[in-house]
Write an enzyme that holds these catalytic residues in place. Structure first.
Site, PDB file in Angstrom:
ATOM      1  N   GLU A 130       0.829  -1.214   0.000  1.00 21.38           N
ATOM      2  CA  GLU A 130       0.000   0.000   0.000  1.00 21.38           C
ATOM      3  C   GLU A 130       0.860   1.260   0.000  1.00 21.38           C
ATOM      4  O   GLU A 130       0.685   2.171   0.822  1.00 21.38           O
ATOM      5  CB  GLU A 130      -0.991   0.003   1.173  1.00 21.38           C
ATOM      6  CG  GLU A 130      -2.118  -1.003   1.008  1.00 21.38           C
ATOM      7  CD  GLU A 130      -3.297  -0.745   1.927  1.00 21.38           C
ATOM      8  OE1 GLU A 130      -3.485   0.407   2.379  1.00 21.38           O
ATOM      9  OE2 GLU A 130      -4.039  -1.705   2.190  1.00 21.38           O
ATOM     10  N   ASP A 168       1.378  -8.726   2.762  1.00 19.81           N
ATOM     11  CA  ASP A 168       0.064  -8.759   3.393  1.00 19.81           C
ATOM     12  C   ASP A 168      -0.752  -9.762   2.588  1.00 19.81           C
ATOM     13  O   ASP A 168      -1.241  -9.450   1.499  1.00 19.81           O
ATOM     14  CB  ASP A 168      -0.565  -7.361   3.349  1.00 19.81           C
ATOM     15  CG  ASP A 168      -1.984  -7.338   3.902  1.00 19.81           C
ATOM     16  OD1 ASP A 168      -2.510  -8.415   4.259  1.00 19.81           O
ATOM     17  OD2 ASP A 168      -2.591  -6.242   3.955  1.00 19.81           O
ATOM     18  N   ASN A 222      -3.533 -11.170   3.532  1.00 25.12           N
ATOM     19  CA  ASN A 222      -4.946 -11.122   3.887  1.00 25.12           C
ATOM     20  C   ASN A 222      -5.476 -12.511   4.220  1.00 25.12           C
ATOM     21  O   ASN A 222      -6.613 -12.871   3.869  1.00 25.12           O
ATOM     22  CB  ASN A 222      -5.770 -10.488   2.751  1.00 25.12           C
ATOM     23  CG  ASN A 222      -5.811  -8.976   2.858  1.00 25.12           C
ATOM     24  OD1 ASN A 222      -6.101  -8.428   3.919  1.00 25.12           O
ATOM     25  ND2 ASN A 222      -5.492  -8.297   1.762  1.00 25.12           N
TER      26      ASN A 222
END
Length: 592
Positions: free
Chosen positions: A330, A477, A479
């Site tokens: 991100e 990440d 998730n």
């Protein structure tokens, strides 16, 4: 995001000389009596034009001329420009009194080693380093292709106890050779005109530090900062740039969630150990949505969601970890170029960036340049690789059995960032570093399994083709919780036909298939923390650093912040923590 000050020279159309008044020259301290003024010439082989820049009568003059043009034309142009300026000044004065006689036009000549340069010599040969331009009684020392800052900026937001890293780009120089001198405004809240005076130790500005990075103290709160930057290439120096902060230093937030962690990373990891960090830093494009402010993070003070504020925390946090390999998710495109790259470069890290398709954020990987060199990059968009690379043909055939699931997978812009690094202390010793951010939806376990299947197959191919025998360090990440199919695929190498994640998004997108990893069992280097993501409505472990335990062993895992630290301001992000995720940090012993 940044307060841009005049740094690069303005290049005008051919033959035009700028005579209008312009901002104060950024030349630093006062020049000794009798010393020549500098004149900068930029002239590169293969380029048709050269630039000549100098300062006369309080104005910056910038000329863009043909390299093969005769010197005499340039000198005549300077003479005519001065004559027009004098005529304009005379006309203005005559309007207020009796006419005055026009002064004699200033003689304009160029000398080299004491000899006048012929007007017939082309510009490319005439404007040599060490030549002297004489304009009337004023002499200029010609600096050809001298070290020059082409960008020089200070961050808008300055916090006490947080590092200030200017954004700098230098041409014909080396940032590691440049000199930097920091000053504090002596009287707080002084008028902007104070910036027009050169800094001095006994007047309006007091020297407070030297070096590319400066950490303001609490004594600096309420005061602006000034920075003198001297571009250099070895012992060769160019003209000094002067930067003044747009605002004053503000008080910091006090203790942050990462302060105690820095006690474990006060020193760099010693070879053959490698310190690895993975961190989702929360993209500004997501932090500034109405959903984020009112639903996801309503407990976070609005100013703490602002990018300028969060960048201060991110830079301090990352710098304090002293990572050798740093994988970020991100990352806004502008944050990578304008914030992270200049800041982490100052702390010895180089970085690469991969943006997501049709989005403004992506992945970044930084590495310590004193320990590694980047050999090659092998980034992919997972959906494109699935449909175009033959190594995924078997997986594509099985996924195609459910058109709804296939359609959802092909909608995702998920990317895999892959970099092959080589150890500078032992030639031929390579490591493959992977970084990704998998599909986010809580019911997207089936999509994430396919994405991970593509990623692992691609990574196996990269290592076999470009770095045989190199260990894999896989960060990101994901998730995915520790009881997910993705975690099982990585740690146990196989997903059975009837795994629950194949049915995670309902019967229409359900599929039954066996999925095998292209690697032996991988190890989660930081184990299975209770959470790496902590927001108001959810907390769980989503982030990982996976390694091959036969090639690397975990030497140290940096403890995560305590639950009390995480929840001091209810949840994350907060005034003391810049993201909704928590960085994972570990030292890995890499078998030589």
């Amino acid at each position: 995001m940044f307060n841009r000050l005049p740094a690069a020279l303005a290049l005008l159309r051919p033959g035009r000389l700028l005579l209008a008044s312009s901002p104060r020259s950024l030349t630093g301290a006062r020049r000794p009596l009798g010393a020549m003024e500098p004149a900068a010439v930029r002239c590169l082989p293969g380029e048709p034009k050269l630039t000549i820049s100098f300062r006369l009568d309080g104005s910056n003059k910038h000329m863009l001329r043909d390299q093969d043009e005769a010197l005499g034309k340039v000198l005549a142009r300077i003479t005519n420009g001065i004559a027009k300026s004098q005529k304009a000044k005379k006309s203005k004065k005559n309007s207020k009194g009796p006419p005055r006689q026009s002064p004699e036009p200033a003689a304009v000549k160029l000398y080299y080693e004491g000899q006048e340069v012929s007007d017939a010599v082309p510009n490319s040969e005439a404007w040599r380093d060490g030549a002297v331009l004489q304009v009337g009684d004023v002499k200029y020392a010609i600096r050809r292709n001298a070290p020059t800052f082409t960008a020089a900026e200070l961050p808008v937001s300055l916090l006490a106890e947080f590092p200030v890293c200017p954004n700098l780009e230098v041409e014909f120089g080396n940032l590691q050779d440049c000199e930097f001198i920091w000053f504090r405004e002596t009287s707080p809240n002084a008028s902007p005109e104070a910036a027009g005076e050169p800094p001095r130790g006994d007047g309006g500005w007091t020297e407070v530090g030297r070096g590319r990075v400066h950490v303001p103290s609490n004594q600096d709160v309420g005061h602006r900062l000034k920075l003198l930057c001297i571009p250099k290439d070895g012992a060769r120096a160019g003209s000094t740039e002067e930067l003044v902060s747009a605002g004053a230093v503000e008080a910091g937030p006090g203790v942050c969630t990462f302060d105690n962690r820095h006690a474990y990373t006060a020193k760099e990891a010693e070879w053959p150990a490698v310190r690895v960090v993975t961190y989702n830093i929360l993209a500004d494009v997501y932090a500034q949505t109405e959903l984020s402010k009112t639903v996801l993070y309503p407990y976070c003070a609005p100013y703490a969601l602002q990018l300028d504020y969060r960048q201060n925390l991110i830079k301090k946090e990352l710098a304090g970890y002293k990572a050798d390999i740093l994988c970020l998710q991100e990352v806004d495109k502008g944050v990578f170029s304008d914030c992270l790259t200049p800041a982490l470069d100052a702390f010895g890290l180089d970085g690469v960036f991969r943006i997501k398709e049709k989005q403004h954020e992506g992945l970044a990987m930084f590495y310590r340049r004193s320990k590694f060199q980047l050999l090659s990059r092998h980034d992919i968009v997972l959906r494109e690789a699935l449909t175009s690379d033959p190594i995924h043909s078997a997986l594509l055939e099985r996924v195609s059995a459910n058109s709804a699931l296939k359609g959802k997978i092909l909608q995702r812009a998920t990317v895999l960032q892959v970099s092959v690094l080589e150890d500078l202390k032992k030639a031929g010793r390579k490591v493959c570093v992977a970084n990704t951010h998998l599909y986010w939806h809580p019911k997207g376990g089936n999509v994430r399994l396919v994405q991970m299947g593509v990623a692992l197959q691609h990574l196996s191919h990269v290592i076999n083709e470009h770095a045989p025998g190199a260990p894999l360090v896989f960060c990101g990440d994901f998730n995915s919780s520790p009881n997910s199919g993705v975690f099982q695929l990585l740690s146990e190498t196989a997903i059975p036909l009837q795994h629950a994640d194949w049915r995670s998004s309902g019967p229409e997108e359900s599929i039954s298939m066996e999925l095998l990893s292209a690697f032996p069992p991988l190890l989660s280097a930081c184990g299975q923390p209770a959470y790496t993501n902590y927001v108001g409505g959810f907390h769980g472990c989503l982030d990982y650093i996976f390694i091959q335990p036969d090639s690397m062993q975990v030497e140290q895992v940096i403890p995560l912040p305590s639950h009390q630290e995480v929840t001091t301001y209810e949840a994350l992000p907060s005034v003391a923590h810049p993201s909704d995720h928590i960085a994972l940090i570990c030292d890995l012993r890499w078998n030589p």
